[in-house]
Motif scaffolding. Structure first.
Motif, mmCIF file in Angstrom:
data_model
loop_
_atom_site.group_PDB
_atom_site.id
_atom_site.type_symbol
_atom_site.label_atom_id
_atom_site.label_comp_id
_atom_site.label_asym_id
_atom_site.label_seq_id
_atom_site.Cartn_x
_atom_site.Cartn_y
_atom_site.Cartn_z
ATOM 1 N N ASN A 40 80.558 31.014 114.256
ATOM 2 C CA ASN A 40 80.573 32.336 113.654
ATOM 3 C C ASN A 40 80.382 32.176 112.149
ATOM 4 O OD1 ASN A 40 80.915 34.945 112.961
ATOM 5 N ND2 ASN A 40 82.988 35.162 113.767
ATOM 6 N N VAL A 41 79.203 32.538 111.656
ATOM 7 C CA VAL A 41 78.905 32.391 110.242
ATOM 8 C C VAL A 41 79.009 33.714 109.495
ATOM 9 C CG1 VAL A 41 77.437 30.382 110.526
ATOM 10 C CG2 VAL A 41 76.435 32.635 110.639
ATOM 11 N N THR A 42 79.344 34.777 110.171
ATOM 12 C CA THR A 42 79.382 36.082 109.503
ATOM 13 C C THR A 42 80.459 36.131 108.439
ATOM 14 O OG1 THR A 42 80.808 36.945 111.260
ATOM 15 C CG2 THR A 42 78.453 37.322 111.478
ATOM 16 N N GLN A 43 81.585 35.475 108.655
ATOM 17 C CA GLN A 43 82.662 35.511 107.683
ATOM 18 C C GLN A 43 82.208 34.891 106.368
ATOM 19 O OE1 GLN A 43 86.210 33.592 108.969
ATOM 20 N NE2 GLN A 43 87.441 34.407 107.314
ATOM 21 N N GLU A 44 81.515 33.771 106.438
ATOM 22 C CA GLU A 44 81.034 33.123 105.225
ATOM 23 C C GLU A 44 80.022 34.006 104.511
ATOM 24 O OE1 GLU A 44 78.680 29.110 103.815
ATOM 25 O OE2 GLU A 44 79.466 29.230 105.859
ATOM 26 N N VAL A 45 79.143 34.646 105.257
ATOM 27 C CA VAL A 45 78.135 35.528 104.653
ATOM 28 C C VAL A 45 78.810 36.707 103.976
ATOM 29 C CG1 VAL A 45 76.208 37.058 105.169
ATOM 30 C CG2 VAL A 45 76.334 34.813 106.247
ATOM 31 N N ILE A 46 79.817 37.275 104.615
ATOM 32 C CA ILE A 46 80.530 38.418 104.027
ATOM 33 C C ILE A 46 81.198 38.003 102.726
ATOM 34 C CG2 ILE A 46 82.510 39.955 104.353
ATOM 35 C CD1 ILE A 46 81.710 40.091 107.324
ATOM 36 N N TYR A 47 81.844 36.815 102.702
ATOM 37 C CA TYR A 47 82.484 36.359 101.478
ATOM 38 C C TYR A 47 81.460 36.124 100.371
ATOM 39 C CZ TYR A 47 87.025 35.741 103.689
ATOM 40 O OH TYR A 47 88.213 35.958 104.321
ATOM 41 N N ARG A 48 80.310 35.577 100.726
ATOM 42 C CA ARG A 48 79.272 35.357 99.712
ATOM 43 C C ARG A 48 78.781 36.695 99.166
ATOM 44 N NH1 ARG A 48 75.393 30.586 102.099
ATOM 45 N NH2 ARG A 48 76.918 28.916 101.984
ATOM 46 N N LEU A 49 78.561 37.662 100.054
ATOM 47 C CA LEU A 49 78.108 38.967 99.600
ATOM 48 C C LEU A 49 79.170 39.646 98.747
ATOM 49 C CD1 LEU A 49 76.298 40.314 102.787
ATOM 50 C CD2 LEU A 49 75.258 39.537 100.656
ATOM 51 N N ALA A 50 80.425 39.501 99.116
ATOM 52 C CA ALA A 50 81.503 40.108 98.340
ATOM 53 C C ALA A 50 81.570 39.484 96.949
ATOM 54 C CB ALA A 50 82.833 39.951 99.065
ATOM 55 N N ASP A 51 81.418 38.168 96.873
ATOM 56 C CA ASP A 51 81.429 37.500 95.568
ATOM 57 C C ASP A 51 80.238 37.938 94.726
ATOM 58 O OD1 ASP A 51 83.760 36.135 96.060
ATOM 59 O OD2 ASP A 51 82.756 34.287 96.723
ATOM 60 N N ASP A 52 79.065 38.035 95.341
ATOM 61 C CA ASP A 52 77.881 38.488 94.610
ATOM 62 C C ASP A 52 78.059 39.920 94.118
ATOM 63 O OD1 ASP A 52 76.652 36.064 94.984
ATOM 64 O OD2 ASP A 52 75.398 36.732 96.661
ATOM 65 N N ALA A 53 78.604 40.767 94.972
ATOM 66 C CA ALA A 53 78.818 42.168 94.585
ATOM 67 C C ALA A 53 79.817 42.255 93.437
ATOM 68 C CB ALA A 53 79.307 42.974 95.780
ATOM 69 N N ARG A 54 80.893 41.488 93.508
ATOM 70 C CA ARG A 54 81.895 41.504 92.441
ATOM 71 C C ARG A 54 81.282 41.043 91.125
ATOM 72 N NH1 ARG A 54 84.457 37.411 90.710
ATOM 73 N NH2 ARG A 54 84.186 36.196 92.612
ATOM 74 N N GLU A 55 80.476 39.993 91.168
ATOM 75 C CA GLU A 55 79.831 39.501 89.949
ATOM 76 C C GLU A 55 78.862 40.533 89.384
ATOM 77 O OE1 GLU A 55 78.022 35.778 90.875
ATOM 78 O OE2 GLU A 55 79.943 34.791 91.289
ATOM 79 N N ASN A 56 78.108 41.199 90.248
ATOM 80 C CA ASN A 56 77.169 42.222 89.777
ATOM 81 C C ASN A 56 77.895 43.395 89.162
ATOM 82 O OD1 ASN A 56 74.749 40.966 90.429
ATOM 83 N ND2 ASN A 56 74.782 41.701 92.533
ATOM 84 N N ILE A 57 79.009 43.782 89.731
ATOM 85 C CA ILE A 57 79.790 44.898 89.178
ATOM 86 C C ILE A 57 80.355 44.508 87.819
ATOM 87 C CG2 ILE A 57 81.890 46.262 89.502
ATOM 88 C CD1 ILE A 57 81.242 46.233 92.523
ATOM 89 N N GLU A 58 80.848 43.275 87.704
ATOM 90 C CA GLU A 58 81.399 42.830 86.418
ATOM 91 C C GLU A 58 80.313 42.727 85.350
ATOM 92 O OE1 GLU A 58 83.395 39.171 87.249
ATOM 93 O OE2 GLU A 58 85.072 40.159 88.274
ATOM 94 N N GLU A 59 79.136 42.259 85.726
ATOM 95 C CA GLU A 59 78.045 42.111 84.768
ATOM 96 C C GLU A 59 77.466 43.468 84.345
ATOM 97 O OE1 GLU A 59 75.217 39.527 86.602
ATOM 98 O OE2 GLU A 59 76.509 37.767 86.436
ATOM 99 N N ASN A 60 77.493 44.437 85.243
ATOM 100 C CA ASN A 60 76.903 45.748 84.975
ATOM 101 C C ASN A 60 77.956 46.833 85.078
ATOM 102 O OD1 ASN A 60 74.195 44.666 84.850
ATOM 103 N ND2 ASN A 60 74.397 44.362 87.062
ATOM 104 N N ALA A 61 79.053 46.666 84.395
ATOM 105 C CA ALA A 61 80.166 47.616 84.476
ATOM 106 C C ALA A 61 79.759 48.997 83.975
ATOM 107 C CB ALA A 61 81.358 47.109 83.685
ATOM 108 N N ASP A 62 78.829 49.072 83.037
ATOM 109 C CA ASP A 62 78.416 50.365 82.494
ATOM 110 C C ASP A 62 77.620 51.201 83.484
ATOM 111 O OD1 ASP A 62 76.485 48.376 82.353
ATOM 112 O OD2 ASP A 62 75.409 49.367 80.715
ATOM 113 N N ILE A 63 77.032 50.603 84.479
ATOM 114 C CA ILE A 63 76.267 51.337 85.489
ATOM 115 C C ILE A 63 77.216 52.053 86.441
ATOM 116 C CG2 ILE A 63 74.689 51.105 87.428
ATOM 117 C CD1 ILE A 63 73.392 48.779 85.973
ATOM 118 N N PHE A 64 78.321 51.411 86.767
ATOM 119 C CA PHE A 64 79.236 51.987 87.740
ATOM 120 C C PHE A 64 80.251 52.794 86.998
ATOM 121 C CE2 PHE A 64 77.522 48.121 89.655
ATOM 122 C CZ PHE A 64 77.008 48.631 90.816
#
Length: 64
Positions: A40-64
């Motif tokens: 089951n690799v979905t858990q790893e993919v979800i964690y990677r996507l969550a980390d990427d999303a968190r980094e994008n939100i932190e980098e572009n805080a003014d957009i959100f």
């Protein structure tokens, strides 16, 4: 002196294994070997996507 000891050790090991050579039989199985890999690799993919999303939100805080 150590070199001679290693050679005699190897000779002793081989001499000890020679009687066992007639007792070992290798045969292929009648049926094919099946290896089931239920990974089951979905858990790893979800964690990677969550980390990427968190980094994008932190980098572009003014957009959100």
């Amino acid at each position: 002196m150590q070199r001679g000891r290693g050679i005699w050790g190897a000779v002793t090991l081989v001499a000890g294994l020679v009687p066992l050579a007639g007792c070992i039989n290798l045969e292929a199985p009648d049926e094919p070997i099946v290896i089931e890999l239920n990974i089951n690799v979905t858990q790893e993919v979800i964690y990677r996507l969550a980390d990427d999303a968190r980094e994008n939100i932190e980098e572009n805080a003014d957009i959100f």
